[in-house]
Enzyme design. Structure first.
Site: not given
Ligand SMILES: Cc1ncc(COP(=O)(O)O)c(C=O)c1O
Length: 384
Positions: A69, A201, A325, A199, A178
């Site tokens: 993502g 995972h 994060c 994404s 999401q």
């Molecule tokens: C809305 C959203 N965008 C992007 C990401 C980033 O994805 P990735 O963990 O695959 O880099 C996340 C990850 O939690 C997310 O929730």
């Protein structure tokens, strides 16, 4: 163990791991190699692309594999900026995006681009009137997430698409990390959207793999330059085992999607109905259609989020402060901050996030532990 942290990551499905292992052992050639062994890998790569495209109702050549993502979001934002910089330097997004969008936008701002962050209401939702007012002749991108990762708000994607039909030159991007498998595919893959980020995972594929949808005729500058893979747009030797695994994971996710969504909604509702009876609980995610079925964000007023997370962990229940994060930074939830939630509450929010494997029995166990912890916190903290 009860795992209620599926928005952070999901467990890779056993059958997906089987595919990953089998492909790693048997089809490990480089898809760009000319010999048979490379050809077999190339065919599997294209078969996976076709399967993903079919599941989303788009063309194979509109699917580009990425590492996940974060890369997809960075690519669409920065790739648009590079590609369209001679047409304009204004980009629009929301105040509640994931850092993969927000920080990409901030990097562009440092380079002289102009960014508008659309405000949100008390449910974390943008207004289409604000979007209309923000569009300028030099706007090159509108990027809106499908489902907010912290509180689960679904953005008005259909209405945004309608507005943008009047501005056919503006790139329209949806971060659907999401949102996939949550019963809103027709809102995401709408007839106006140009780019969508996914994404692996987050839906039981291995870590480090993802893809974007890129509408035919729309152009993004590549960020990964090199050997010319992915039609010269995303260089790097393709991760065929993970890609084949992800195609399978997506098929599994979308099989009986309505049933899975209904199950997640019922679990969320059961927890919601329970915790709402406590007067020191503030709930940010509603059990209505405007919110995703799998995310429930709330606070026990006066108790820090990490304290609650660890207290549940001691009882074998895994939840999060609002996003994976931000959780180690002890920062206030950026979504709640954008909703003008007082800082004391924005720093104490916690999130449970479900998947199709969770059960109502787990919700009952969560509620039982919740009662115990609420009483304990009440004894320690007079505010509770
Ligand atoms: C809305 C959203 N965008 C992007 C990401 C980033 O994805 P990735 O963990 O695959 O880099 C996340 C990850 O939690 C997310 O929730």
């Amino acid at each position: 163990m009860i795992y209620f942290d599926n928005s952070a990551t999901t467990q890779a499905a056993p059958s997906v791991l089987e595919t990953y292992t089998k492909v790693s052992q048997q089809v490990w050639g480089n898809p760009s190699s000319l010999h048979n062994f490379g050809e077999t890998a190339f065919h599997l790569l294209e078969q996976s692309r076709h399967q993903i495209a079919t599941l989303l109702g788009v063309k194979s050549r509109e699917i580009f594999f990425t590492s996940g993502g974060t890369e997809g979001d960075n690519w669409v934002v920065k790739g648009t900026a590079i590609e369209k910089r001679s047409f304009g330097k204004h980009l629009i997004t929301t105040a509640v995006e994931h850092p993969a969008i927000h920080n990409s936008m901030e990097q562009l701002r440092d380079l002289g681009f102009d960014i508008t962050y659309l405000p949100v209401d008390k449910e974390g939702r943008i207004s289409v009137d604000d979007l209309k007012a923000a569009i300028r002749p030099d706007t090159i991108l509108v990027s809106v997430m499908a489902v907010n990762n912290e509180i689960g708000t679904i953005q008005p994607l259909t209405e945004v698409a309608e507005v943008l039909k009047q501005y056919p030159k503006i790139h329209f991007h949806i971060d659907a990390v999401q949102g996939i498998g949550k019963g809103i595919q027709s809102m995401i893959m709408n007839d106006r959207v140009d780019f969508v980020t996914f994404s692996g995972h987050k839906f039981h594929a291995p870590r480090g793999i993802g893809f974007i949808y890129s509408r035919t005729g729309r152009k993004l500058a590549p960020l990964m330059s090199g050997g010319g893979q992915e039609s010269n747009l995303r260089s790097g030797t393709e991760n065929v085992p993970a890609i084949a695994g992800m195609a399978k994971a997506l098929r599994l996710l979308l099989t009986d999607e309505d049933e899975k969504v209904a199950r997640e909604r019922a679990i969320k509702q059961r927890v919601y109905d329970h915790i709402k009876t406590f007067n020191k609980v503030t709930i940010f995610s509603q059990p209505t259609d405007g919110f995703a079925p799998h995310i429930l964000c709330f606070t026990i007023n006066g108790v820090r989020g990490e304290t609650i997370v660890h207290a549940f962990e001691d009882q074998g229940i895994y939840i999060s402060t609002t996003s994976a994060c931000s959780s180690k930074k002890h920062a206030a939830s950026s979504t709640l901050t954008a909703m003008h939630t007082p800082e004391a509450i924005a720093t104490s929010a916690i999130r449970i996030s479900l998947d199709e494997n969770n059960t109502l029995a787990e919700a009952d166990e969560f509620n039982r532990v919740f009662d115990k912890l609420y009483q304990k916190f009440s004894k320690i903290n007079a505010d509770v």
